[in-house]
Write a protein that holds these residues in place. Structure first.
Motif, mmCIF file in Angstrom:
data_model
loop_
_atom_site.group_PDB
_atom_site.id
_atom_site.type_symbol
_atom_site.label_atom_id
_atom_site.label_comp_id
_atom_site.label_asym_id
_atom_site.label_seq_id
_atom_site.Cartn_x
_atom_site.Cartn_y
_atom_site.Cartn_z
ATOM 1 N N UNK A 60 0.827 -1.214 0.000
ATOM 2 C CA UNK A 60 0.000 0.000 0.000
ATOM 3 C C UNK A 60 0.860 1.262 0.000
ATOM 4 N N UNK A 61 1.958 1.227 0.754
ATOM 5 C CA UNK A 61 2.836 2.390 0.819
ATOM 6 C C UNK A 61 3.504 2.644 -0.531
ATOM 7 N N UNK A 62 3.921 1.559 -1.180
ATOM 8 C CA UNK A 62 4.533 1.711 -2.501
ATOM 9 C C UNK A 62 3.512 2.218 -3.524
ATOM 10 N N UNK A 63 2.284 1.748 -3.433
ATOM 11 C CA UNK A 63 1.242 2.205 -4.350
ATOM 12 C C UNK A 63 0.958 3.689 -4.154
ATOM 13 N N UNK A 64 0.900 4.126 -2.912
ATOM 14 C CA UNK A 64 0.658 5.544 -2.634
ATOM 15 C C UNK A 64 1.788 6.399 -3.210
ATOM 16 N N UNK A 65 3.021 5.948 -2.993
ATOM 17 C CA UNK A 65 4.184 6.677 -3.513
ATOM 18 C C UNK A 65 4.140 6.772 -5.036
ATOM 19 N N UNK A 66 3.794 5.655 -5.706
ATOM 20 C CA UNK A 66 3.759 5.642 -7.166
ATOM 21 C C UNK A 66 2.611 6.479 -7.723
ATOM 22 N N UNK A 67 1.475 6.448 -7.070
ATOM 23 C CA UNK A 67 0.341 7.261 -7.524
ATOM 24 C C UNK A 67 0.695 8.740 -7.453
ATOM 25 N N UNK A 68 1.379 9.160 -6.409
ATOM 26 C CA UNK A 68 1.806 10.553 -6.286
ATOM 27 C C UNK A 68 2.797 10.913 -7.389
ATOM 28 N N UNK A 69 3.730 10.006 -7.685
ATOM 29 C CA UNK A 69 4.721 10.258 -8.729
ATOM 30 C C UNK A 69 4.055 10.372 -10.094
ATOM 31 N N UNK A 70 3.162 9.436 -10.394
ATOM 32 C CA UNK A 70 2.497 9.438 -11.702
ATOM 33 C C UNK A 70 1.586 10.645 -11.877
ATOM 34 N N UNK A 71 0.989 11.121 -10.786
ATOM 35 C CA UNK A 71 0.119 12.291 -10.868
ATOM 36 C C UNK A 71 0.904 13.512 -11.345
ATOM 37 N N UNK A 72 2.198 13.568 -11.013
ATOM 38 C CA UNK A 72 3.037 14.692 -11.426
ATOM 39 C C UNK A 72 3.554 14.531 -12.859
ATOM 40 N N UNK A 73 3.680 13.276 -13.308
ATOM 41 C CA UNK A 73 4.325 13.021 -14.594
ATOM 42 C C UNK A 73 3.356 12.694 -15.719
ATOM 43 N N UNK A 74 2.170 12.212 -15.387
ATOM 44 C CA UNK A 74 1.226 11.751 -16.403
ATOM 45 C C UNK A 74 0.796 12.894 -17.309
ATOM 46 N N UNK A 75 0.758 12.632 -18.613
ATOM 47 C CA UNK A 75 0.306 13.622 -19.596
ATOM 48 C C UNK A 75 -1.081 13.265 -20.096
ATOM 49 N N UNK A 76 -1.799 14.254 -20.553
ATOM 50 C CA UNK A 76 -3.135 14.008 -21.113
ATOM 51 C C UNK A 76 -3.020 13.111 -22.346
ATOM 52 N N UNK A 77 -3.985 12.214 -22.496
ATOM 53 C CA UNK A 77 -4.027 11.365 -23.675
ATOM 54 C C UNK A 77 -3.282 10.063 -23.544
ATOM 55 N N UNK A 78 -2.540 9.850 -22.447
ATOM 56 C CA UNK A 78 -1.823 8.590 -22.252
ATOM 57 C C UNK A 78 -2.609 7.711 -21.284
ATOM 58 N N UNK A 79 -2.869 6.495 -21.699
ATOM 59 C CA UNK A 79 -3.525 5.539 -20.815
ATOM 60 C C UNK A 79 -2.467 4.831 -19.997
ATOM 61 N N UNK A 80 -2.506 5.029 -18.666
ATOM 62 C CA UNK A 80 -1.482 4.481 -17.781
ATOM 63 C C UNK A 80 -2.136 3.585 -16.745
ATOM 64 N N UNK A 81 -1.651 2.356 -16.641
ATOM 65 C CA UNK A 81 -2.086 1.460 -15.573
ATOM 66 C C UNK A 81 -0.903 1.200 -14.645
ATOM 67 N N UNK A 82 -1.184 0.934 -13.395
ATOM 68 C CA UNK A 82 -0.140 0.738 -12.393
ATOM 69 C C UNK A 82 -0.314 -0.611 -11.726
#
Length: 289
Positions: A60-82
């Motif tokens: 859960x801690x790793x998922x929270x960390x990754x979700x925060x990272x992806x929220x900063x890096x994700x661009x519109x139009x890209x489908x991203x799964x984690x």
């Protein structure tokens, strides 16, 4: 639409995730980010239920960390799964995941150290992964420019000739997506033992070999819409020629084929891709035949 599999960095830096998302946006690919978590829980005096709870907390801690990272890096139009995976053997999981041929490439940050007793996951993926592997450099030259494709113009092997075309095809697609130029490099390696025994004259041998490459250069130039001036042929050991040319043109990416050796032979001799990776300050995309 194909996928790019990004192996998330465990450190605060996120070179693989950043580069992978950029390429996915430009190439029109979906993205699957996988973050690995594993630690031995055997030393803890816990019940099975308590171990399961501890494991879930780490996930859960790793998922929270990754979700925060992806929220900063994700661009519109890209489908991203984690995916957050509890797994010690990263390489085996990745190989199984991409085995079906649905992934355009695997993207991972480089860890550039090796000894005879320890093989980092970079080397294992280069040798064994069925999909192309992009090893991302964390420290690069400033103001990088073209994509550089390393090919073997002197080969007569059908497999290697086919691999040349795979390398050029991938390099051309990525260069186009990145709005970058494309250059091609080929090394002419003079057999050292024969030269030392005066059984051939290095300059003459290299000149004749270059001349014999002309028909293949013409064929590739016509097939891929390239100019003969895009092809550079230099004399010297393959790894040194590739790295020196990459440095000269400040390549942002080197695309090359790799035929993976295994076992003791691989550890003692290494592959050209691995030798290049040790020396190069830029990204390397390795393609298997």
């Amino acid at each position: 639409m194909t996928k790019i599999l990004i192996v998330a960095d465990n450190r605060k830096r996120c070179a693989a995730t950043t580069r992978g998302l950029e390429l996915a946006r430009r190439l029109g690919c979906k993205v699957e980010v996988v973050a690995f978590v594993w630690t031995s829980l055997k030393a803890l005096e816990l019940s099975a239920a308590e171990r399961a709870e501890c494991k879930q907390r780490l996930l859960n801690e790793r998922e929270r960390e990754m979700e925060e990272r992806l929220a900063k890096l994700r661009s519109d139009g890209i489908k991203v799964s984690l995916k957050i995976i509890w797994e010690k053997d990263l390489v085996s999981w990745v190989k199984r995941r991409v085995a079906g041929g649905k992934y355009r490439m695997v993207v991972k940050s480089g860890r550039r150290t090796e000894s005879l007793t320890h093989t980092p996951s970079d080397w294992q993926l280069l040798r064994e992964c069925p999909a192309p592997v992009l090893i991302v450099a964390e420290e690069k030259w400033g103001q990088t420019e073209p994509v550089l494709a390393a090919i073997d113009l002197g080969t007569r092997s059908k497999d290697k000739l086919r691999l040349n075309r795979q390398v050029i095809e991938q390099a051309s697609a990525v260069a186009g997506a990145l709005d970058a130029g494309l250059k091609l490099i080929c090394a002419v390696e003079v057999p050292r033992l024969l030269a030392e025994l005066d059984m051939l004259e290095p300059a003459t041998y290299a000149k004749e070999l270059k001349q014999s490459m002309a028909p293949e250069i013409n064929s590739l130039a016509a097939e891929f819409g390239l100019s003969r001036s895009d092809f550079v042929i230099k004399r010297g050991p393959v790894a040194k020629v590739i790295t020196s040319e990459a440095a000269r043109v400040r390549a942002q990416l080197v695309v090359m084929g790799t035929v993976g050796r295994r076992g003791v032979k691989a550890r003692l001799l290494g592959n050209t891709a691995e030798s290049v990776l040790e020396l190069l300050r830029t990204d390397v995309l390795a393609i298997k035949p």
